[in-house]
Enzyme design. Structure first.
Site, PDB file in Angstrom:
ATOM      1  N   ALA A 175      -9.163  -6.758 -12.670  1.00 22.63           N
ATOM      2  CA  ALA A 175     -10.215  -6.912 -11.660  1.00 22.63           C
ATOM      3  C   ALA A 175     -10.811  -8.312 -11.749  1.00 22.63           C
ATOM      4  O   ALA A 175     -11.067  -8.967 -10.728  1.00 22.63           O
ATOM      5  CB  ALA A 175     -11.294  -5.849 -11.863  1.00 22.63           C
ATOM      6  N   ASP A 229      -8.518  -5.934  -3.138  1.00 20.57           N
ATOM      7  CA  ASP A 229      -9.599  -5.865  -4.137  1.00 20.57           C
ATOM      8  C   ASP A 229     -10.428  -7.157  -4.128  1.00 20.57           C
ATOM      9  O   ASP A 229     -11.660  -7.120  -4.152  1.00 20.57           O
ATOM     10  CB  ASP A 229      -9.015  -5.725  -5.553  1.00 20.57           C
ATOM     11  N   LYS A 262      -0.819  -1.894 -10.852  1.00 20.87           N
ATOM     12  CA  LYS A 262      -1.064  -3.014  -9.940  1.00 20.87           C
ATOM     13  C   LYS A 262      -0.196  -4.234 -10.255  1.00 20.87           C
ATOM     14  O   LYS A 262       0.187  -4.971  -9.375  1.00 20.87           O
ATOM     15  CB  LYS A 262      -2.538  -3.433  -9.985  1.00 20.87           C
ATOM     16  N   GLY A 268     -20.534  -0.990  -7.407  1.00 22.75           N
ATOM     17  CA  GLY A 268     -19.080  -1.072  -7.246  1.00 22.75           C
ATOM     18  C   GLY A 268     -18.563  -0.300  -6.045  1.00 22.75           C
ATOM     19  O   GLY A 268     -17.477  -0.588  -5.529  1.00 22.75           O
ATOM     20  N   ASN A 284      -2.681  -4.275  -4.837  1.00 24.05           N
ATOM     21  CA  ASN A 284      -3.286  -2.928  -4.807  1.00 24.05           C
ATOM     22  C   ASN A 284      -2.893  -2.195  -3.527  1.00 24.05           C
ATOM     23  O   ASN A 284      -3.328  -1.079  -3.300  1.00 24.05           O
ATOM     24  CB  ASN A 284      -4.816  -3.010  -4.946  1.00 24.05           C
ATOM     25  N   THR A 326      -3.144   1.880  -8.001  1.00 27.42           N
ATOM     26  CA  THR A 326      -4.263   1.766  -8.932  1.00 27.42           C
ATOM     27  C   THR A 326      -3.734   1.682 -10.361  1.00 27.42           C
ATOM     28  O   THR A 326      -2.526   1.646 -10.592  1.00 27.42           O
ATOM     29  CB  THR A 326      -5.281   2.913  -8.687  1.00 27.42           C
TER      30      THR A 326
HETATM   31  P1  NAP Z   1      -8.372  -3.993 -17.450  1.00 25.40           P
HETATM   32  O1  NAP Z   1      -7.365  -4.912 -16.869  1.00 25.40           O
HETATM   33  O2  NAP Z   1      -7.942  -2.999 -18.446  1.00 25.40           O
HETATM   34  O3  NAP Z   1      -9.549  -4.912 -18.111  1.00 25.40           O
HETATM   35  C1  NAP Z   1     -10.629  -4.340 -18.798  1.00 25.40           C
HETATM   36  C2  NAP Z   1     -11.622  -5.426 -19.226  1.00 25.40           C
HETATM   37  O4  NAP Z   1     -12.757  -4.776 -19.766  1.00 25.40           O
HETATM   38  C3  NAP Z   1     -11.098  -6.379 -20.291  1.00 25.40           C
HETATM   39  O5  NAP Z   1     -11.609  -7.661 -20.077  1.00 25.40           O
HETATM   40  C4  NAP Z   1     -11.668  -5.766 -21.572  1.00 25.40           C
HETATM   41  O6  NAP Z   1     -11.875  -6.701 -22.611  1.00 25.40           O
HETATM   42  C5  NAP Z   1     -13.020  -5.302 -21.075  1.00 25.40           C
HETATM   43  N1  NAP Z   1     -13.580  -4.244 -21.926  1.00 25.40           N
HETATM   44  C6  NAP Z   1     -13.107  -2.982 -22.062  1.00 25.40           C
HETATM   45  N2  NAP Z   1     -13.909  -2.292 -22.922  1.00 25.40           N
HETATM   46  C7  NAP Z   1     -14.896  -3.156 -23.302  1.00 25.40           C
HETATM   47  C8  NAP Z   1     -16.013  -3.046 -24.179  1.00 25.40           C
HETATM   48  N3  NAP Z   1     -16.281  -1.898 -24.820  1.00 25.40           N
HETATM   49  N4  NAP Z   1     -16.843  -4.112 -24.335  1.00 25.40           N
HETATM   50  C9  NAP Z   1     -16.586  -5.285 -23.689  1.00 25.40           C
HETATM   51  N5  NAP Z   1     -15.520  -5.453 -22.864  1.00 25.40           N
HETATM   52  C10 NAP Z   1     -14.697  -4.397 -22.684  1.00 25.40           C
HETATM   53  O7  NAP Z   1      -9.112  -3.162 -16.296  1.00 25.40           O
HETATM   54  P2  NAP Z   1      -9.355  -3.601 -14.761  1.00 25.40           P
HETATM   55  O8  NAP Z   1      -8.199  -3.159 -13.916  1.00 25.40           O
HETATM   56  O9  NAP Z   1      -9.773  -5.021 -14.720  1.00 25.40           O
HETATM   57  O10 NAP Z   1     -10.576  -2.630 -14.363  1.00 25.40           O
HETATM   58  C11 NAP Z   1     -11.863  -2.837 -14.916  1.00 25.40           C
HETATM   59  C12 NAP Z   1     -12.889  -1.946 -14.195  1.00 25.40           C
HETATM   60  O11 NAP Z   1     -12.947  -2.299 -12.821  1.00 25.40           O
HETATM   61  C13 NAP Z   1     -12.576  -0.466 -14.222  1.00 25.40           C
HETATM   62  O12 NAP Z   1     -13.761   0.222 -14.544  1.00 25.40           O
HETATM   63  C14 NAP Z   1     -12.141  -0.146 -12.803  1.00 25.40           C
HETATM   64  O13 NAP Z   1     -12.440   1.192 -12.445  1.00 25.40           O
HETATM   65  C15 NAP Z   1     -12.998  -1.130 -12.037  1.00 25.40           C
HETATM   66  N6  NAP Z   1     -12.468  -1.431 -10.688  1.00 25.40           N
HETATM   67  C16 NAP Z   1     -13.292  -1.180  -9.640  1.00 25.40           C
HETATM   68  C17 NAP Z   1     -12.849  -1.441  -8.355  1.00 25.40           C
HETATM   69  C18 NAP Z   1     -13.763  -1.145  -7.191  1.00 25.40           C
HETATM   70  O14 NAP Z   1     -13.281  -1.057  -6.057  1.00 25.40           O
HETATM   71  N7  NAP Z   1     -15.057  -1.049  -7.397  1.00 25.40           N
HETATM   72  C19 NAP Z   1     -11.568  -1.982  -8.125  1.00 25.40           C
HETATM   73  C20 NAP Z   1     -10.769  -2.262  -9.238  1.00 25.40           C
HETATM   74  C21 NAP Z   1     -11.237  -1.989 -10.529  1.00 25.40           C
HETATM   75  P3  NAP Z   1     -10.708  -7.052 -23.696  1.00 25.40           P
HETATM   76  O15 NAP Z   1      -9.846  -8.089 -23.038  1.00 25.40           O
HETATM   77  O16 NAP Z   1     -11.452  -7.552 -24.864  1.00 25.40           O
HETATM   78  O17 NAP Z   1      -9.975  -5.763 -23.953  1.00 25.40           O
END
Ligand code: NAP
Length: 454
Positions: A318, A291, A255, A421, A276, A251
């Site tokens: 994601a 994922d 990843k 989710g 993952n 996680t």
């Molecule tokens: P990440 O790589 O850090 O990407 C985060 C994304 O969110 C980026 O596009 C970022 O935009 C955007 N963001 C963050 N804060 C924001 C805000 N205040 N307003 C608008 N956009 C914002 O993270 P990730 O690994 O993709 O994970 C994202 C989410 O998916 C997490 O909450 C995680 O827990 C969830 N997830 C869920 C599962 C599931 O099984 N349900 C699996 C994997 C991940 P910028 O590029 O502008 O920073």
């Protein structure tokens, strides 16, 4: 057994405590130097321990440094000789073991603070030496990073572990409650042959994988276990700990980083550049990504995506997995991200389109997928878009804590079909379980475990 920490309880009621103790007692009276609270003189402390043995304690615990002060006449089989290192690892675990062994105490106990999971390596060395010599030993890496050493004691050849009676007054950092050890991990039933799985990340405390996978192992009568590894240094973890596991989930934030250490990857992992799931096959690490299909399966349980138009909010890890899988399944994808350049980059890499964040309101989509972390605990009243921007019939939020986010509440009010989710989480974990065990997981068991009433 029950450990009576006389330095915390006070020695006054020792006879009463020992006579009322419902299980064999281990009596410990630690000085402050060894992490305890005893303030009396050293001769008083040693006298208390001698008295405990005479009053019928099963064991007394005496530190290696104080061992020479106990009477030569005592029954050494009932002595736990212990060494604690609160500042981190000891420089030479092998020589420490030799010194402890030379005391001829019945049990050798070694504990130290570990700030990263790979530092459990000293637990492994200590227990290997003790097993070779047929000695009873306990080795514990203290702190959250050492949690697996407390759970896997039987698998590693340890004689016993220490558990807290309840949450709150734990006697050492990282102690798990006895109830969790038994209920979640079935720790006393683990053996040297138990297959060990887990999750690596930083942090991993919030991971629900321990509930899901352990409940499934239990349901399938498998003597396998799944534990949490808080990992900072992925390289060292892959070298020292990973080869001893059968597989593990990965996680945030590893990843992408762990890609570097994989011997082979599935086609999708090569495209997404994130794994993952890692399967350990002898000396080889095989990377998988569950994922991406997990998310699309959740959507397609409501609406087939072929020929549809999907808006992805966000352009992080994601998003990359979901965009790739959606395009693979014949869906047209448009990406909008707070940082526009990242949306453009991801669109270029995957064959999707990108639009500026403020333009999305002018377009219509069949499906909206939020892949940003907006709306996640503790900011549960935030949504990445306003209610009037929700034009799609299906809205999926990858955020799973809380299960129903503000975005989903708004979408429901506008008559859309919503997908929480948790469904993606269950789907990706189910696919992992198949990879780990070759069995089909029970969905009912997973849902129960995720609700916390397994
Ligand atoms: P990440 O790589 O850090 O990407 C985060 C994304 O969110 C980026 O596009 C970022 O935009 C955007 N963001 C963050 N804060 C924001 C805000 N205040 N307003 C608008 N956009 C914002 O993270 P990730 O690994 O993709 O994970 C994202 C989410 O998916 C997490 O909450 C995680 O827990 C969830 N997830 C869920 C599962 C599931 O099984 N349900 C699996 C994997 C991940 P910028 O590029 O502008 O920073």
């Amino acid at each position: 057994m029950i450990e009576l920490r006389l330095d915390l309880i006070g020695p006054r009621h020792l006879p009463l405590l020992l006579s009322a103790c419902p299980k064999p007692a281990v009596v410990t009276c630690r000085t402050r130097l060894e992490g305890g609270a005893f303030r009396g003189s050293e001769s008083d402390r040693i006298a208390i321990l001698h008295a405990a043995l005479n009053l019928g304690a099963a064991y007394i615990d005496i530190e290696l440094g104080a061992f020479s002060r106990v009477k030569e006449t005592i029954d050494l089989k009932r002595v736990i000789v212990s060494a604690h290192f609160f500042g981190g690892r000891t420089r030479d675990v092998k020589s420490l073991y030799r010194r402890m062994k030379a005391t001829h105490a019945g049990v050798l106990k070694f504990a130290y603070s570990a700030s990263d999971s790979w530092k459990m390596v000293d637990v492994l060395t200590f227990l290997e030496l003790a097993n070779r010599d047929g000695r009873k030993a306990i080795a514990i890496a203290m702190g959250e990073a050492g949690e697996p050493s407390r759970i896997l004691y039987k698998n590693l050849g340890g004689w016993a572990t220490y558990a807290a009676a309840e949450v709150g007054p734990e006697a050492a950092p990282g102690q798990v409650t006895g109830r969790t050890l038994r209920r979640v991990y079935r720790a006393p039933a683990l053996t040297r042959r138990t297959k060990v799985f887990g999750v690596i990340g930083n942090p991993v405390r919030q991971s629900k994988g321990i509930y899901l996978h352990n409940a499934l192992f239990h349901n399938d009568h498998l003597n396998d276990v799944y534990v949490r590894f808080p990992v900072v240094d992925v390289g060292r973890f892959m070298k020292v700990i990973a080869p001893r596991l059968s597989g593990f989930s990965v996680t945030v934030p590893h990843k992408e980083k762990n890609m570097h250490y994989l011997s082979s990857v599935s086609g999708d992992v090569a495209t997404i550049q994130a794994a993952n799931t890692v399967l350990v096959r002898g000396k080889r690490f095989v990377g998988e990504n569950t994922d991406a299909p997990g998310a699309l399966d959740a959507i397609e349980a409501r609406l087939a995506v072929r020929g549809k138009h999907m808006l992805i909010l966000g352009a992080g890890g994601a998003a990359r997995a979901i965009v790739h899988e959606a395009i693979k399944r014949g869906c047209a994808v448009t990406i909008a991200n707070r940082t526009g350049s990242r949306a453009q980059q991801l669109a270029r890499a995957t064959g999707a389109r990108s639009i500026a964040w403020k333009e999305m309101v002018r377009q219509r989509f069949d499906i909206i997928v939020n892949t940003t972390s907006v709306g996640m605990i503790p900011h549960i009243n935030r949504s990445p878009i306003s209610p009037r921007e929700i034009t799609a019939q299906v809205v999926f939020d990858v955020v799973y804590n809380p299960p129903i986010t503000k975005l989903l509440r708004d979408a429901q009010r506008r008559g859309a079909t919503i997908i929480p989710g948790t469904e993606m989480y269950i789907n990706q974990a189910a696919r992992q379980y198949v990879l780990y065990t070759g069995r089909t997981p029970s969905l009912a068991v997973m849902k129960r475990a995720l609700r916390g009433d397994a």
